[in-house]
Design a protein around this motif. Structure first.
Motif, mmCIF file in Angstrom:
data_model
loop_
_atom_site.group_PDB
_atom_site.id
_atom_site.type_symbol
_atom_site.label_atom_id
_atom_site.label_comp_id
_atom_site.label_asym_id
_atom_site.label_seq_id
_atom_site.Cartn_x
_atom_site.Cartn_y
_atom_site.Cartn_z
ATOM 1 N N ALA A 11 -9.216 -7.648 -5.132
ATOM 2 C CA ALA A 11 -8.568 -6.346 -5.073
ATOM 3 C C ALA A 11 -7.158 -6.211 -5.779
ATOM 4 C CB ALA A 11 -8.712 -5.602 -3.847
ATOM 5 N N ARG A 12 -6.523 -7.360 -5.917
ATOM 6 C CA ARG A 12 -5.417 -7.547 -6.454
ATOM 7 C C ARG A 12 -4.457 -6.789 -5.466
ATOM 8 N NH1 ARG A 12 -6.231 -6.341 -12.856
ATOM 9 N NH2 ARG A 12 -7.743 -8.145 -12.942
ATOM 10 N N LEU A 13 -4.600 -7.158 -3.992
ATOM 11 C CA LEU A 13 -3.524 -6.612 -3.222
ATOM 12 C C LEU A 13 -2.460 -7.627 -2.906
ATOM 13 C CD1 LEU A 13 -5.921 -4.637 -0.853
ATOM 14 C CD2 LEU A 13 -4.008 -3.618 -2.403
ATOM 15 N N LEU A 14 -2.955 -8.886 -3.384
ATOM 16 C CA LEU A 14 -2.141 -10.055 -2.875
ATOM 17 C C LEU A 14 -1.005 -10.426 -3.969
ATOM 18 C CD1 LEU A 14 -4.263 -12.707 -1.320
ATOM 19 C CD2 LEU A 14 -2.847 -11.066 -0.234
ATOM 20 N N VAL B 82 0.947 -1.220 -0.017
ATOM 21 C CA VAL B 82 0.084 -0.009 0.019
ATOM 22 C C VAL B 82 0.916 1.238 -0.068
ATOM 23 C CG1 VAL B 82 -1.741 1.424 1.166
ATOM 24 C CG2 VAL B 82 -1.657 -1.152 1.327
ATOM 25 N N ASN B 83 0.784 1.888 -0.975
ATOM 26 C CA ASN B 83 1.456 3.267 -0.966
ATOM 27 C C ASN B 83 2.960 2.952 -0.915
ATOM 28 O OD1 ASN B 83 -0.875 4.699 -1.098
ATOM 29 N ND2 ASN B 83 -0.810 5.054 1.009
ATOM 30 N N GLY B 84 3.338 1.874 -1.602
ATOM 31 C CA GLY B 84 4.636 1.501 -2.010
ATOM 32 C C GLY B 84 5.251 0.768 -0.724
ATOM 33 N N LYS B 85 4.645 0.579 0.395
ATOM 34 C CA LYS B 85 5.250 0.129 1.852
ATOM 35 C C LYS B 85 4.325 -1.368 1.743
ATOM 36 C CE LYS B 85 5.875 4.425 3.969
ATOM 37 N NZ LYS B 85 5.651 5.120 5.046
ATOM 38 N N ILE B 86 5.129 -2.188 2.218
ATOM 39 C CA ILE B 86 4.655 -3.454 2.494
ATOM 40 C C ILE B 86 4.096 -3.419 3.966
ATOM 41 C CG2 ILE B 86 5.175 -6.043 2.672
ATOM 42 C CD1 ILE B 86 6.753 -5.653 0.211
ATOM 43 N N VAL B 87 2.824 -4.100 3.959
ATOM 44 C CA VAL B 87 2.065 -4.067 5.339
ATOM 45 C C VAL B 87 1.680 -5.575 5.483
ATOM 46 C CG1 VAL B 87 0.122 -3.499 6.725
ATOM 47 C CG2 VAL B 87 1.168 -2.013 5.208
ATOM 48 N N ALA B 88 2.202 -5.898 6.853
ATOM 49 C CA ALA B 88 1.830 -7.510 7.294
ATOM 50 C C ALA B 88 0.729 -7.371 8.251
ATOM 51 C CB ALA B 88 3.155 -8.060 7.926
ATOM 52 N N ILE B 89 -0.469 -8.197 7.687
ATOM 53 C CA ILE B 89 -1.627 -8.298 8.550
ATOM 54 C C ILE B 89 -1.641 -9.757 9.110
ATOM 55 C CG2 ILE B 89 -3.967 -8.190 8.268
ATOM 56 C CD1 ILE B 89 -3.540 -6.193 6.049
ATOM 57 N N VAL C 70 -6.783 -10.370 13.662
ATOM 58 C CA VAL C 70 -8.083 -9.960 13.183
ATOM 59 C C VAL C 70 -8.247 -8.518 13.445
ATOM 60 C CG1 VAL C 70 -10.425 -10.039 14.362
ATOM 61 C CG2 VAL C 70 -9.116 -12.219 13.829
ATOM 62 N N GLY C 71 -7.555 -7.871 14.669
ATOM 63 C CA GLY C 71 -7.533 -6.573 14.547
ATOM 64 C C GLY C 71 -6.822 -5.787 13.687
ATOM 65 N N GLN C 72 -5.459 -6.120 13.405
ATOM 66 C CA GLN C 72 -4.903 -5.406 12.174
ATOM 67 C C GLN C 72 -5.903 -5.582 10.857
ATOM 68 O OE1 GLN C 72 -1.337 -7.981 12.076
ATOM 69 N NE2 GLN C 72 -0.384 -6.423 13.437
#
Length: 85
Positions: free
Chosen positions: A82-85, A19-26, A29-31
């Protein structure tokens, strides 16, 4: 909703989305709930049904840890479409 966003229940998979050039690890459940809730609803408009399913599944999983598989699957479907993966 704050209870869901604070949930530390681990998902069955760790999702790494860019997201916005940064990788976010989820990982929890809260995240996941915080991530899909923090974006503007207009951004999820195309995926409204999958987004609603994922939110409902995450809210249910925050209440009952036995529903983690369903929440993980709903989140995976949303992110894949959503092609986020």
């Amino acid at each position: 909703m704050s209870k869901v966003s604070n949930s530390e229940t681990r998902l069955k998979a760790t999702f790494r989305v860019k997201v916005n050039g940064k990788i976010v690890a989820i990982e929890t459940v809260g995240q996941a709930h915080g991530f899909i809730s923090s974006l503007n609803s207009v951004e999820w408009m195309e995926f409204r049904s999958l987004h609603s399913d994922a939110k409902a599944a995450l809210e249910a999983a925050a209440e009952d840890g036995m529903l983690i598989v369903q929440a993980t699957n709903a989140l995976r479907a949303l992110f894949a479409r959503a092609r986020l993966l």
